[in-house]
Design a protein around this motif. Structure first.
Motif, short mmCIF file in Angstrom:
data_model
loop_
_atom_site.label_atom_id
_atom_site.label_comp_id
_atom_site.label_asym_id
_atom_site.label_seq_id
_atom_site.Cartn_x
_atom_site.Cartn_y
_atom_site.Cartn_z
N ASP A 1 0.82 -1.16 -0.11
CA ASP A 1 -0.16 -0.10 0.03
C ASP A 1 0.74 1.20 0.20
O ASP A 1 1.86 1.11 0.46
CB ASP A 1 -0.79 -0.11 1.16
N THR A 2 0.29 2.27 -0.55
CA THR A 2 0.95 3.58 -0.52
C THR A 2 -0.16 4.73 -0.19
O THR A 2 -1.23 4.38 -0.25
CB THR A 2 1.89 3.81 -1.91
N SER A 3 0.48 6.09 -0.37
CA SER A 3 -0.30 7.17 -0.22
C SER A 3 0.49 8.44 -0.50
O SER A 3 1.76 8.19 -0.49
CB SER A 3 -0.65 7.36 1.41
N LEU A 4 -0.14 9.61 -0.62
CA LEU A 4 0.51 10.77 -0.81
C LEU A 4 -0.17 11.72 0.01
O LEU A 4 -1.46 11.81 -0.28
CB LEU A 4 0.58 11.39 -2.34
N HIS A 5 0.51 12.60 0.69
CA HIS A 5 0.11 13.71 1.69
C HIS A 5 0.59 15.05 1.26
O HIS A 5 1.82 14.96 0.80
CB HIS A 5 0.46 13.39 3.03
N TRP A 6 -0.19 15.87 0.90
CA TRP A 6 0.10 17.11 0.36
C TRP A 6 0.41 18.22 1.59
O TRP A 6 -0.52 18.88 2.24
CB TRP A 6 -1.17 18.01 -0.33
N HIS A 7 1.73 18.10 1.94
CA HIS A 7 2.23 18.95 3.36
C HIS A 7 1.85 20.18 3.36
O HIS A 7 2.68 20.99 2.51
CB HIS A 7 3.68 18.50 3.47
N GLY A 8 1.16 20.73 4.26
CA GLY A 8 0.84 22.16 4.38
C GLY A 8 -0.24 22.71 3.46
O GLY A 8 -0.75 24.06 3.68
N LEU A 9 -0.83 21.95 2.52
CA LEU A 9 -1.81 22.04 1.69
C LEU A 9 -3.47 22.11 2.19
O LEU A 9 -3.68 21.10 3.21
CB LEU A 9 -2.00 21.52 0.40
N LEU A 10 -4.29 22.97 2.10
CA LEU A 10 -5.45 23.04 2.64
C LEU A 10 -6.55 22.62 1.96
O LEU A 10 -6.94 22.97 0.82
CB LEU A 10 -5.83 24.59 2.99
N VAL A 11 -6.63 21.31 1.92
CA VAL A 11 -7.71 20.31 0.88
C VAL A 11 -8.78 19.65 1.85
O VAL A 11 -8.43 19.48 3.10
CB VAL A 11 -6.89 19.33 0.54
N PRO A 12 -9.85 19.35 1.13
CA PRO A 12 -10.78 18.61 2.02
C PRO A 12 -10.23 17.20 2.58
O PRO A 12 -9.35 16.78 2.09
CB PRO A 12 -11.65 18.11 0.93
N PHE A 13 -10.56 16.95 3.80
CA PHE A 13 -9.81 15.92 4.64
C PHE A 13 -9.74 14.68 4.04
O PHE A 13 -8.80 13.86 3.99
CB PHE A 13 -10.68 15.85 6.21
N GLN A 14 -10.86 14.23 3.17
CA GLN A 14 -10.71 13.09 2.35
C GLN A 14 -9.69 13.07 1.31
O GLN A 14 -9.35 12.00 0.78
CB GLN A 14 -11.93 12.82 1.75
#
Length: 631
Positions: free
Chosen positions: A94-107
């Motif tokens: 499994d993997t994922s990407l998080h957009w560090h510091g970006l204000l995005v919808p929580f989903q």
């Protein structure tokens, strides 16, 4: 990676759109050394995550990358645009990407188990959101140790209107650490043996030459079973320190023309390393912190915690090169790059400086040195008082210890009646730590020394709590370990002032105190004595409420604490222009206070950004519930 952009090429490429690809566009071709990496832009971007190798100083190393690049490509967006990022998982895990510091919808925040399930092997996930901000950010995996293996990259968001930061040329400078050892192997060794990677312990030679602690101080620290040389868990014993994915011999070079204003977007994308950054012979003017503009402040050096970003302006002159240095906090190695008018130029590389040793203040005893302890800002109260007339401003809280009501008898091993008050030797300087400092020789160092839970009733008792800081102090005026006496200007949080007025200047509705706890011998880390797996209770907030949060670091290591989905206002006496950040480095034995407006509904990760501290338990969920639901 060498995204180097000047005004003319930015204008030529402003109209680029469509599907992002791995080809290097025009704006990245003004770089140097043949070390350029891809830039992705547009409204539809495809990111394929796969295993690969990365070349560091001519040696191939195993890695995980995106679209054939490790570190991952630069993503360049514009404020106000909509973007769809289709992430394809070509891994066998499994993997994922998080957009560090970006204000995005929580989903779309990208944290498995908190905001979405993760991306299974062979599957894809589309992150779809509107870009609400501008500035310098980055992205990385939030799955296992993939971030350590190269799965991280920079994000640059151009403002919708004029940029208040005027620059002729633009370079991303991304610091990181990379190891030939797998993340699982590193984590296992940290758990099995405290200080496994610390090859800079005190020695007999250090005692005889005066480089280390005195015999008396060493005896006292030994009685407390604490190692003052234990500054970092991950060191140069396992890491190579990189700039834009390249080692010192790769000679990554950022080009300039003499007299140009050059913007350096500094990003600490490391797993475990705090860097001390300087360019000998060249001052840096800080213009942005964590993606938000600040009033320009000129310094010679700054400490950048894991996951923080700083934008600085430099104006190099003359037909000469400069060395950009990112020295690890424990001085076990450095990342190195060059700024020069032409490729192939070089500049002297300064030697590593002597490694620092922890002090009383790092043990949480800063308040016991009559205000003179290292890292205490003696002008903090005065600075705060100047802003009392600011509408909506609430001054910083006093130090968490109430001297008038403190039960000294309950402080096992810390009977003040038995303490001498002669100055003691400060091992970092060889001088006195200040009148009224503790005489450790008069202390009883029993097993429960510094574990007085009466000072922190919300902290859960257990083996994961080695110490409770006896007298923590606000250290936002502290430059960082090893930077106290460098003889030049070093940035502190108290130097930062927001360029624009804060969007919310209301007084807090309530306060919340959170202890950063750990057991360095067992490599256990948590909040309030609990690991993520120990509790299902989130830190709960109601939409729109304003909360004053105080973080107290009960450990002898700094912790870069990151809150997803929000910015918060540091309480440093700057009133309605308080610096706003999403990641804050809480110095050992110190406190940090910030005001948070819980304006993003959803469940958000809240954690130490030291990768292995997070994996060991220093992570919780912040849950923001709709106001009508809370009512």
């Amino acid at each position: 990676m060498n995204p180097s952009i000047d005004r003319r090429t930015m204008l030529r490429t402003a109209s680029l759109a469509g599907v992002g690809c791995a080809a290097t566009p025009i704006w990245a071709q003004t770089g140097a050394s043949g070390l350029e990496r891809p830039v992705l832009s547009g409204e539809e971007i495809v990111l394929r995550i796969a295993r690969q190798t990365m070349a560091i100083d001519g040696t191939a190393s195993r890695a995980i990358g995106i679209n054939g690049a490790a570190p991952a490509p630069l993503i360049r967006l514009r404020e106000g645009q909509r973007v769809r990022l289709r992430v394809v998982n070509a891994l066998d895990v499994d993997t994922s990407l998080h957009w560090h510091g970006l204000l995005v919808p929580f989903q779309y925040d990208g944290v498995p188990g908190v905001s979405f399930p993760g991306i299974r092997p062979g599957d894809a996930f589309v992150y779809d959101f509107t870009v609400r901000q501008n500035g310098t950010y980055w992205y990385h995996s939030h799955s296992g140790g993939q971030e350590q293996e190269g799965l991280y990259g920079p994000i640059v968001i151009d403002p919708a209107g004029p940029d208040p930061v005027a620059a002729d040329r633009d370079h991303v400078v991304m610091f990181s650490d990379h190891s030939e050892q797998s993340p699982a192997a590193i984590f296992r060794r940290m758990k099995l043996q405290p200080g496994y990677y610390n090859f800079q312990r005190q020695t007999l030679a250090g005692l005889l030459t005066g480089r280390d602690q005195t015999a008396k101080d060493r005896k006292h620290w030994g009685a407390m079973r604490m190692d003052p040389a234990d500054i970092a868990d991950g060191t140069g014993a396992t890491y190579r320190y990189l700039v834009n994915g390249h080692g010192p011999r790769d000679k990554w070079t950022g080009l300039f023309e003499p007299g140009q204003r050059v913007r350096l977007r500094l990003i600490n994308a490391s797993a475990m390393t705090t860097f001390n950054v300087r360019i000998p012979g060249l001052a840096m003017t800080v213009v942005q912190a964590d993606g938000l503009n600040v009033r320009p402040v000129t310094v010679d050096e700054l400490q950048i915690g894991v996951a923080e970003t700083y934008d600085v302006i430099v104006t190099p002159t003359g037909d000469r090169a400069y060395t950009l240095v990112g020295e690890s906090i424990d001085r076990s190695g450095m990342a190195r790059a060059t700024l020069a008018p032409r490729t192939g130029m070089d500049a002297p590389v300064p030697p590593l400086r002597a490694r620092p040793l922890a002090t009383m203040a790092d043990m949480g005893m800063g308040g016991m040195a009559a205000g003179e302890a290292r890292g205490v800002d003696p002008g903090a109260e005065q600075n705060a008082s100047r802003t009392l007339a600011t509408p909506g401003y609430v001054p910083p809280p006093a130090t968490p210890v109430d001297h008038a009501t403190m039960d000294h008898a309950a402080m096992s091993g810390m009977d003040h009646a038995a303490m001498g008050h002669a100055p003691i030797s400060d091992p970092a300087t060889g001088g006195a730590a200040g009148q009224g400092a503790m005489d450790h020789g008069a202390m009883d160092h029993g097993d429960m020394t510094m574990r007085d839970f009466s000072r922190a009733p919300q902290v859960h008792k257990g083996p994961g709590v080695q110490t409770i800081a006896p007298m923590p102090v606000d250290r936002t005026g502290y430059p960082g370990q090893g930077l106290e006496d460098v003889g030049h200007r070093v940035l502190t949080y108290r130097d930062l002032i927001a360029l624009d007025r804060n969007p919310d200047v209301r007084a807090p509705d309530r306060s919340l105190t959170i202890h950063l706890t750990g057991n360095m011998e067992r490599f256990m880390w948590g909040f309030d004595g609990q690991r993520m797996v120990d509790t299902h209770e989130p830190f709960a907030f109601t939409e729109g409420e304003r909360v004053r949060v105080t973080l107290i670091n009960d450990t002898m290591m700094g912790h870069p604490i990151h809150l997803h989905g929000h910015f918060f206002d540091l309480v440093t006496g700057k009133g309605d222009h308080a610096p706003r950040k999403h990641t804050v480095l809480v110095q050992p034995g110190g406190t940090v206070t910030f005001d948070l407006t819980a304006d993003a509904v959803g469940d958000w990760a809240f954690h130490c950004h030291m990768l292995y501290h997070m994996l060991a338990g220093m992570m919780r969920v912040v849950s923001v519930r709709p106001r009508e639901e809370a009512a």
